[in-house]
Structures are given as structure tokens and as C-alpha cells.
Design a protein around this motif. Structure first.
Motif, PDB file in Angstrom:
ATOM      1  N   LEU A   1       0.865  -1.182   0.000  1.00 16.89           N
ATOM      2  CA  LEU A   1       0.000   0.000   0.000  1.00 16.89           C
ATOM      3  C   LEU A   1       0.900   1.229   0.000  1.00 16.89           C
ATOM      4  CD1 LEU A   1      -2.667  -0.683   2.804  1.00 16.89           C
ATOM      5  CD2 LEU A   1      -3.119  -0.398   0.367  1.00 16.89           C
ATOM      6  N   VAL A   2       0.669   2.131  -0.917  1.00 17.75           N
ATOM      7  CA  VAL A   2       1.470   3.358  -1.002  1.00 17.75           C
ATOM      8  C   VAL A   2       0.532   4.510  -0.662  1.00 17.75           C
ATOM      9  CG1 VAL A   2       2.899   4.796  -2.483  1.00 17.75           C
ATOM     10  CG2 VAL A   2       2.894   2.314  -2.796  1.00 17.75           C
ATOM     11  N   VAL A   3       0.763   5.160   0.461  1.00 17.65           N
ATOM     12  CA  VAL A   3      -0.219   6.111   0.976  1.00 17.65           C
ATOM     13  C   VAL A   3       0.396   7.498   1.151  1.00 17.65           C
ATOM     14  CG1 VAL A   3      -1.873   6.575   2.835  1.00 17.65           C
ATOM     15  CG2 VAL A   3      -1.259   4.208   2.301  1.00 17.65           C
TER      16      VAL A   3
ATOM     17  N   LEU B   1       8.389  11.535  -5.274  1.00 22.16           N
ATOM     18  CA  LEU B   1       9.408  12.348  -5.956  1.00 22.16           C
ATOM     19  C   LEU B   1      10.787  12.243  -5.318  1.00 22.16           C
ATOM     20  CD1 LEU B   1       7.306  15.587  -6.627  1.00 22.16           C
ATOM     21  CD2 LEU B   1       7.991  13.821  -8.266  1.00 22.16           C
ATOM     22  N   VAL B   2      10.868  11.639  -4.140  1.00 22.29           N
ATOM     23  CA  VAL B   2      12.151  11.616  -3.434  1.00 22.29           C
ATOM     24  C   VAL B   2      12.700  10.185  -3.414  1.00 22.29           C
ATOM     25  CG1 VAL B   2      13.292  12.035  -1.217  1.00 22.29           C
ATOM     26  CG2 VAL B   2      11.603  13.659  -2.081  1.00 22.29           C
ATOM     27  N   GLN B   3      13.905  10.062  -3.961  1.00 21.32           N
ATOM     28  CA  GLN B   3      14.586   8.761  -3.970  1.00 21.32           C
ATOM     29  C   GLN B   3      15.468   8.632  -2.732  1.00 21.32           C
ATOM     30  OE1 GLN B   3      13.897   6.431  -5.906  1.00 21.32           O
ATOM     31  NE2 GLN B   3      12.994   7.348  -7.744  1.00 21.32           N
ATOM     32  N   PRO B   4      15.765   7.405  -2.271  1.00 24.51           N
ATOM     33  CA  PRO B   4      15.391   6.139  -2.891  1.00 24.51           C
ATOM     34  C   PRO B   4      14.023   5.607  -2.473  1.00 24.51           C
ATOM     35  CG  PRO B   4      16.896   5.718  -1.086  1.00 24.51           C
ATOM     36  CD  PRO B   4      16.740   7.207  -1.164  1.00 24.51           C
ATOM     37  N   ALA B   5      13.308   6.311  -1.581  1.00 20.86           N
ATOM     38  CA  ALA B   5      12.015   5.790  -1.111  1.00 20.86           C
ATOM     39  C   ALA B   5      11.074   5.508  -2.280  1.00 20.86           C
ATOM     40  CB  ALA B   5      11.372   6.790  -0.143  1.00 20.86           C
ATOM     41  N   ALA B   6      11.104   6.389  -3.273  1.00 24.36           N
ATOM     42  CA  ALA B   6      10.161   6.266  -4.387  1.00 24.36           C
ATOM     43  C   ALA B   6      10.431   5.036  -5.250  1.00 24.36           C
ATOM     44  CB  ALA B   6      10.216   7.528  -5.241  1.00 24.36           C
TER      45      ALA B   6
ATOM     46  N   LEU C   1      10.755   2.032  -4.013  1.00 22.00           N
ATOM     47  CA  LEU C   1      10.242   0.816  -3.351  1.00 22.00           C
ATOM     48  C   LEU C   1       9.008   0.233  -4.041  1.00 22.00           C
ATOM     49  CD1 LEU C   1      10.954   1.863   0.337  1.00 22.00           C
ATOM     50  CD2 LEU C   1      12.011  -0.041  -0.901  1.00 22.00           C
ATOM     51  N   PRO C   2       8.029   1.047  -4.457  1.00 21.40           N
ATOM     52  CA  PRO C   2       6.895   0.442  -5.180  1.00 21.40           C
ATOM     53  C   PRO C   2       7.330  -0.227  -6.479  1.00 21.40           C
ATOM     54  CG  PRO C   2       6.328   2.632  -4.390  1.00 21.40           C
ATOM     55  CD  PRO C   2       7.812   2.465  -4.175  1.00 21.40           C
ATOM     56  N   LEU C   3       8.412   0.257  -7.092  1.00 17.04           N
ATOM     57  CA  LEU C   3       8.900  -0.382  -8.316  1.00 17.04           C
ATOM     58  C   LEU C   3       9.539  -1.733  -8.013  1.00 17.04           C
ATOM     59  CD1 LEU C   3       8.550   2.675  -9.031  1.00 17.04           C
ATOM     60  CD2 LEU C   3      10.342   2.325 -10.715  1.00 17.04           C
TER      61      LEU C   3
ATOM     62  N   ASN D   1      -4.247   8.089  -2.633  1.00 16.02           N
ATOM     63  CA  ASN D   1      -3.827   9.483  -2.759  1.00 16.02           C
ATOM     64  C   ASN D   1      -4.959  10.232  -3.468  1.00 16.02           C
ATOM     65  OD1 ASN D   1      -2.371  11.939  -3.549  1.00 16.02           O
ATOM     66  ND2 ASN D   1      -0.522  10.772  -3.074  1.00 16.02           N
ATOM     67  N   PRO D   2      -5.302  11.422  -3.036  1.00 15.71           N
ATOM     68  CA  PRO D   2      -6.387  12.146  -3.720  1.00 15.71           C
ATOM     69  C   PRO D   2      -6.047  12.534  -5.157  1.00 15.71           C
ATOM     70  CG  PRO D   2      -5.878  13.158  -1.585  1.00 15.71           C
ATOM     71  CD  PRO D   2      -4.813  12.142  -1.858  1.00 15.71           C
ATOM     72  N   VAL D   3      -4.741  12.547  -5.500  1.00 16.55           N
ATOM     73  CA  VAL D   3      -4.368  12.988  -6.856  1.00 16.55           C
ATOM     74  C   VAL D   3      -3.380  12.002  -7.487  1.00 16.55           C
ATOM     75  CG1 VAL D   3      -4.682  15.428  -6.230  1.00 16.55           C
ATOM     76  CG2 VAL D   3      -2.402  14.394  -6.107  1.00 16.55           C
ATOM     77  N   ASP D   4      -3.190  12.128  -8.789  1.00 21.73           N
ATOM     78  CA  ASP D   4      -2.174  11.345  -9.494  1.00 21.73           C
ATOM     79  C   ASP D   4      -0.780  11.730  -8.993  1.00 21.73           C
ATOM     80  OD1 ASP D   4      -3.791   9.874 -11.096  1.00 21.73           O
ATOM     81  OD2 ASP D   4      -3.290  10.906 -12.960  1.00 21.73           O
ATOM     82  N   THR D   5       0.125  10.747  -8.989  1.00 24.91           N
ATOM     83  CA  THR D   5       1.505  11.017  -8.574  1.00 24.91           C
ATOM     84  C   THR D   5       2.458  10.346  -9.553  1.00 24.91           C
ATOM     85  OG1 THR D   5       1.891   9.007  -7.295  1.00 24.91           O
ATOM     86  CG2 THR D   5       0.746  10.814  -6.160  1.00 24.91           C
ATOM     87  N   ALA D   6       3.753  10.533  -9.281  1.00 22.45           N
ATOM     88  CA  ALA D   6       4.776   9.892 -10.106  1.00 22.45           C
ATOM     89  C   ALA D   6       4.683   8.371 -10.007  1.00 22.45           C
ATOM     90  CB  ALA D   6       6.158  10.360  -9.656  1.00 22.45           C
ATOM     91  N   LEU D   7       4.053   7.867  -8.949  1.00 17.50           N
ATOM     92  CA  LEU D   7       3.969   6.413  -8.759  1.00 17.50           C
ATOM     93  C   LEU D   7       2.706   5.807  -9.346  1.00 17.50           C
ATOM     94  CD1 LEU D   7       5.312   6.254  -5.097  1.00 17.50           C
ATOM     95  CD2 LEU D   7       6.534   5.686  -7.215  1.00 17.50           C
ATOM     96  N   THR D   8       1.750   6.643  -9.724  1.00 10.60           N
ATOM     97  CA  THR D   8       0.476   6.122 -10.226  1.00 10.60           C
ATOM     98  C   THR D   8       0.656   5.132 -11.385  1.00 10.60           C
ATOM     99  OG1 THR D   8      -0.621   8.140  -9.497  1.00 10.60           O
ATOM    100  CG2 THR D   8      -1.803   6.787 -11.114  1.00 10.60           C
ATOM    101  N   PRO D   9       1.551   5.406 -12.352  1.00 15.21           N
ATOM    102  CA  PRO D   9       1.699   4.449 -13.460  1.00 15.21           C
ATOM    103  C   PRO D   9       2.169   3.063 -13.009  1.00 15.21           C
ATOM    104  CG  PRO D   9       2.738   6.551 -13.993  1.00 15.21           C
ATOM    105  CD  PRO D   9       2.378   6.609 -12.547  1.00 15.21           C
TER     106      PRO D   9
END
Ligand code: OAD
Length: 251
Positions: free
Chosen positions: A192-194, A199-204, A206-208, A221-229
Motif C-alpha cells: 500500500l502506497v499512501v 518524488l524523493v529517492q530512494p524511497a520512491a 520501493l513500489p517499483l 492518494n487524492p491525486v495522481d503522482t509519479a507512482l500512479t503508473p
């Protein structure tokens, strides 16, 4: 909040091991600002270059120390919300990995596997690295003043300046934190990514890692983010309303 897809609810309610990666949006409904939300985020009001880099610390220690001390004191007035509680109460294995420097997950009853960006409440000496007891500075009767300018205390062991225990831009993460987080992501049945902009590495990354291992990723998340794709499902809602519904036990 709109109705949730039954397949999604089946996934989130039945997963045996859940790893949750939280960002500032997780704390927003408790009253802690995010970093990048337009108008209200920390970085809309203050400059990260002046407050969140090793260079900032070297150039104006009073400013940096006082800002983090103020933020730590403001945490006394906030409380975990229904989303924190839903994570803490969920049965099965839940690994909490957070970028947040507050202690709202812990106060809700969760054990945090990794505070990737450190903690507002864990100060340490900038020279010898010894932890520094902040209980006196964080006393309830001390004011939380965003305009204060205080000198950082001296480390009782070596006399070095005490610094905030957060990770600044350009600094490494706390030892072992990323490894623990990556293991927890790889072994999960669900990630779950909440509340993170991703936008901040290396945390970003982890979903990959999860996506690469075939672990389903659900973004809240209420809006689209860099992780949405990279998410298999997206829930366009706030954490406090979405998490209790996603994690409710089967009837
Ligand atoms: P950001 O401020 O970049 O992103 C916050 C995210 O939370 C946004 O995508 C919002 O849409 C979302 N959001 C806002 N309210 C929400 C709510 N009620 N429920 C769910 N989501 C909500 O914060 P982070 O991604 O955490 O680093 O920022 C990452 C790092 O950048 C921080 O840890 C900090 C910062 O510089 C350090 O301090 C090292």
C-alpha cells in the motif's frame, strides 16, 4: 468517497502480509502539513535549501535547529487518525515503512519497521553521533514558536552541536533502513502506497521493487503522482477515509 472495486477489497482485506509505504499525506489529516501540497506544504512556505541540507546546517545552525525544534514541539498537539488506527489494528503481518519524521504510526500502536528519513524526536550529536535526550526541550509547557532562534545544545559527551535526527537532502538514509524496507516490500502479498508524491529517492523506488516482484501495488492518494503508473489499483481518496475501508475485516 466512491464505492471501491470488490476485487480490490478482496485483495486488501485478504492479504496476509501487507507492507505500507507512507508519506506526508498520511499525516495530513492529523494536522501535520505535507511538503509539496500547493500553498500549505512545508516547501511552499520555507526553502529546503535553507533548512534541509548539510550546507544549511553549516551556514546557520540556529535557524536550522530552531525550525526542527519548533516542528517537533508542534507534534504534541496532533493525534493519529482513523487511517493510522486501521493499520495498527489490522490482523496479520503489517510492515510500516514511512518517510514521515513524526511518531503518529507509533502512537496509533504500529511498530515502524523503517523511518527512512529519520525522526523529529531523535536528536543526536553532529560530531560523535551520540543520541541526545530531548525530553527537556520538548516539555509540554515550552512554547512552540516558529520564529524562535535558539542555539543548538552541546553534546554532554564531546561538546559538539546537537542536530536534528532527520535525513537532509544529500545525506544517506539511516543504516539498514532501506534494506529492511526493500525486504518487507519483496516479501509482501500487497504493498500500500499512501500519501506520497513519489518524488524523493530512494524511497520512491520501493513500489517499483514490488512491481518488479509481481507484488500488487495499491496507491491511496487524492491525486495522481509519479507512482500512479506503477500501481495496480489507485484509490482517489484521503488516507483517513480510505484505509479503514480497505483494511476492514471480512464479515
Ligand atoms: P509530499 O508533500 O511530496 O507529497 C504528499 C502527498 O500526499 C501528495 O501526493 C498529496 O497528494 C498526498 N496527500 C495529501 N493529503 C492526503 C491525504 N489526506 N491522504 C492521502 N494522501 C494525501 O510528501 P512526501 O512524498 O512524503 O524528505 O515527501 C517525500 C520527502 O520529501 C519527505 O519525507 C521529505 C520531503 O523533502 C525529507 O525531509 C528528507
Amino acid at each position: 468517497m466512491e464505492d471501491l472495486d470488490p476485487d480490490l477489497l478482496d485483495l486488501t482485506r485478504s492479504a496476509r502480509t501487507v507492507t505500507v509505504l507512507t508519506g506526508a499525506g498520511m499525516s495530513a489529516e492529523s494536522g501535520v502539513p505535507t511538503f509539496r501540497d500547493p500553498g500549505t506544504g512545508w516547501w511552499a512556505r520555507w526553502s529546503p535549501e535553507e533548512l534541509a541540507t548539510p550546507e544549511a546546517w553549516e551556514s546557520d545552525r540556529e535557524l536550522v535547529w530552531s525550525w526542527y525544534l519548533w516542528r517537533a514541539r508542534t507534534l504534541r498537539a496532533v493525534r493519529p487518525h482513523a487511517g493510522h488506527l486501521a493499520l495498527a489494528r489490522r490482523t496479520g503481518r503489517v510492515h510500516v515503512v514511512t518517510q514521515n519524521v513524526d511518531d503518529l504510526h507509533e502512537r496509533a500502536g504500529s511498530e515502524v519497521l523503517a523511518h527512512l528519513h529519520g525522526s523529529l524526536l531523535a536528536f543526536r550529536c553532529s560530531v560523535c553521533e551520540r543520541p541526545w535526550d530531548a525530553s527537556e526541550e520538548l516539555r509540554l509547557d515550552l512554547p512552540a514558536d516558529e520564529h524562535a532562534r535558539e542555539r543548538p545544545p552541546e553534546c554532554p559527551a564531546c561538546g559538539g552541536a546537537v542536530r536534528p535526527g532527520v535525513v537532509w537532502f544529500g545525506e544517506p538514509l539511516p543504516p539498514g533502513a532501506l534494506e529492511r524496507a526493500a525486504d518487507a516490500v519483496a516479501e509482501a502479498d500487497l504493498v500500500l502506497v499512501v500519501g506520497t508524491s513519489g518524488l524523493v529517492q530512494p524511497a520512491a523506488s520501493l513500489p517499483l521493487v514490488a512491481a518488479g516482484r509481481g507484488v500488487p501495488v495499491v496507491e491511496v492518494n487524492p491525486v495522481d503522482t509519479a507512482l500512479t503508473p506503477h500501481a495496480d489499483h489507485t484509490v482517489r481518496a484521503r488516507a483517513a477515509e480510505a484505509l479503514p475501508r480497505l483494511l476492514a475485516r471480512r464479515r
